[in-house]
Write a protein that holds these residues in place. Sequence first.
Motif, PDB file in Angstrom:
ATOM      1  N   PRO A 132       0.820  -1.217   0.000  1.00 57.20           N
ATOM      2  CA  PRO A 132       0.000   0.000   0.000  1.00 57.20           C
ATOM      3  C   PRO A 132       0.847   1.258   0.000  1.00 57.20           C
ATOM      4  O   PRO A 132       2.023   1.241   0.379  1.00 57.20           O
ATOM      5  CB  PRO A 132      -0.801  -0.131   1.295  1.00 57.20           C
ATOM      6  N   SER A 136      -2.875   4.814   2.537  1.00 56.29           N
ATOM      7  CA  SER A 136      -3.509   3.543   2.887  1.00 56.29           C
ATOM      8  C   SER A 136      -2.796   2.885   4.068  1.00 56.29           C
ATOM      9  O   SER A 136      -3.441   2.334   4.972  1.00 56.29           O
ATOM     10  CB  SER A 136      -3.503   2.613   1.677  1.00 56.29           C
ATOM     11  N   SER A 137      -1.472   2.943   4.068  1.00 57.50           N
ATOM     12  CA  SER A 137      -0.707   2.351   5.167  1.00 57.50           C
ATOM     13  C   SER A 137      -1.069   3.011   6.496  1.00 57.50           C
ATOM     14  O   SER A 137      -1.291   2.334   7.516  1.00 57.50           O
ATOM     15  CB  SER A 137       0.792   2.513   4.913  1.00 57.50           C
ATOM     16  N   CYS A 140      -4.824   2.238   7.564  1.00 57.11           N
ATOM     17  CA  CYS A 140      -5.035   0.859   8.002  1.00 57.11           C
ATOM     18  C   CYS A 140      -4.323   0.563   9.318  1.00 57.11           C
ATOM     19  O   CYS A 140      -4.750  -0.322  10.068  1.00 57.11           O
ATOM     20  CB  CYS A 140      -4.576  -0.110   6.928  1.00 57.11           C
ATOM     21  N   SER A 146      -9.613   3.245  10.590  1.00 57.02           N
ATOM     22  CA  SER A 146     -10.067   2.286   9.576  1.00 57.02           C
ATOM     23  C   SER A 146     -11.461   1.772   9.915  1.00 57.02           C
ATOM     24  O   SER A 146     -12.292   1.563   9.013  1.00 57.02           O
ATOM     25  CB  SER A 146      -9.066   1.135   9.444  1.00 57.02           C
ATOM     26  N   ASP A 242      -5.297  -4.577  -6.476  1.00 57.92           N
ATOM     27  CA  ASP A 242      -5.291  -3.127  -6.288  1.00 57.92           C
ATOM     28  C   ASP A 242      -6.710  -2.605  -6.510  1.00 57.92           C
ATOM     29  O   ASP A 242      -7.674  -3.390  -6.504  1.00 57.92           O
ATOM     30  CB  ASP A 242      -4.272  -2.454  -7.219  1.00 57.92           C
ATOM     31  N   GLN A 305     -10.355  -2.840  -0.920  1.00 53.79           N
ATOM     32  CA  GLN A 305     -10.472  -1.740  -1.886  1.00 53.79           C
ATOM     33  C   GLN A 305     -11.022  -0.470  -1.244  1.00 53.79           C
ATOM     34  O   GLN A 305     -10.651   0.635  -1.659  1.00 53.79           O
ATOM     35  CB  GLN A 305     -11.336  -2.193  -3.068  1.00 53.79           C
ATOM     36  N   LEU A 307     -10.245   0.614   1.631  1.00 52.21           N
ATOM     37  CA  LEU A 307      -9.132   1.254   2.335  1.00 52.21           C
ATOM     38  C   LEU A 307      -7.954   1.555   1.404  1.00 52.21           C
ATOM     39  O   LEU A 307      -6.888   1.962   1.877  1.00 52.21           O
ATOM     40  CB  LEU A 307      -8.684   0.377   3.504  1.00 52.21           C
ATOM     41  N   GLY A 308      -8.136   1.386   0.114  1.00 50.69           N
ATOM     42  CA  GLY A 308      -7.113   1.774  -0.850  1.00 50.69           C
ATOM     43  C   GLY A 308      -5.869   0.924  -0.836  1.00 50.69           C
ATOM     44  O   GLY A 308      -4.774   1.419  -1.155  1.00 50.69           O
ATOM     45  N   CYS A 309      -6.007  -0.354  -0.489  1.00 52.73           N
ATOM     46  CA  CYS A 309      -4.821  -1.212  -0.364  1.00 52.73           C
ATOM     47  C   CYS A 309      -4.299  -1.649  -1.738  1.00 52.73           C
ATOM     48  O   CYS A 309      -4.986  -1.569  -2.750  1.00 52.73           O
ATOM     49  CB  CYS A 309      -5.152  -2.446   0.464  1.00 52.73           C
ATOM     50  N   THR A 333      -1.840  -4.772   6.389  1.00 47.35           N
ATOM     51  CA  THR A 333      -1.430  -4.416   5.024  1.00 47.35           C
ATOM     52  C   THR A 333      -0.155  -5.120   4.577  1.00 47.35           C
ATOM     53  O   THR A 333       0.077  -5.273   3.381  1.00 47.35           O
ATOM     54  CB  THR A 333      -1.228  -2.902   4.904  1.00 47.35           C
TER      55      THR A 333
END
Length: 393
Positions: A132, A136-137, A140, A146, A242, A305, A307-309, A333
């Motif tokens: 990520p 995102s990191s 999360c 989160s 992704d 998705q 959380l934008g990982c 993550t």
Amino acid sequence: MKIQVGVFFGGRSVEHEVSIISAMQACAALDREKYTPVPVYITKQGLFYTGPSYGDIAAYRDIPALLAAGSSVTLMPDGAGRAVLSRWPARRLGGNELAVLDAALPVVHGTNAEDGTLQGYLEMLGLPYAGPDVLSSAVCMDKAVSKSLLAAAGIPVLPGCTWTDTAWGARPDALMDELALRFGFPVVVKPVNLGSSVGVTKAADRAALRAAADLAFRFAPKVLIEPAVVRLREINCAVLGDAGAARASACEEPLSAGEILSYGDKYLSGGEADKGMGGAARRVPADLAPALRDHIQALGVHTFQTLGCQGVARVDFLLDCDKNQVYVNEINTIPGSLSFYLWEPVGLSFGALLDEMLSLAFKRHRQRAALSFTYESNILAGAGLGVKGGAKR
């Protein structure tokens, strides 16, 4: 020419040793026909080291000796999407360049590493990296943040409340009164930003709650408290991909010795600590009805998705057996052992998993290279501060 991959691990984290194990597993699994792994060990003081034996887990039995035999290093961008790994301090007579990295594989767990810290450093270098991105990191890693985002997206999570160390120090009895009215007992207390179950305690009464909060505040300035699920099964699955496409692995059911899965259950239960999460006691695949399994896997992809990982993450679930209700507990993550053991049952080897993670890293790098982050301007032409001979009057 092979792709030189910097494998970053260690760091100022309570999961330092777990990271070493995960990284050694990754180094061993990388396809040597395609990649050359370059181990970059981050000490608990935040210093970077590398050396010929840094890919051998046995060398970490004596870390002072390992550091003495290696080289302290630093990284500099080469301006072409790569980073030069050089000795630091530099030798006067040259020979300081040790490797030119084409990509980075962060295999770090916990604070000061997995929380966006290392990702920000790699962004500054302009080096493609797996996993990520910074935002995102960071999101999360904070279980409270989160949880809020997942709830807003309609993903089932347990209710929770957060306490700060400042509030706990000023009015602990009032906080516990409010919590007892809201949730009752038992509750689960956890540091808001740690993994591997470090500092997590189930509290059945007020005295236990006080002790659990004191323990959690040893690791973080903010703690999260949730009502405990009494008849609980813990189910996990990993997700790979992704924002464009992602898929879920097999589901597992970790086997715990107590009421909640502990650090010992995860890393010491099999008597083979050098296997990391790969050696933990578990049931794979978890014994689930097909409809429930599919539901959990779909929730995992939705969580990933939302959380934008990117890359591979492990989503942990709580199954309330009384209500037959599934909750997302948290997302990891950069999971221990990169959750390779959840992909092998569905036909994806550890080497192929790493290959896909690195392909996603290069894909993101290409996409960002197409964006404009700077543009030419003459705003400084003839600029001055209007100061002559001292401060402006």
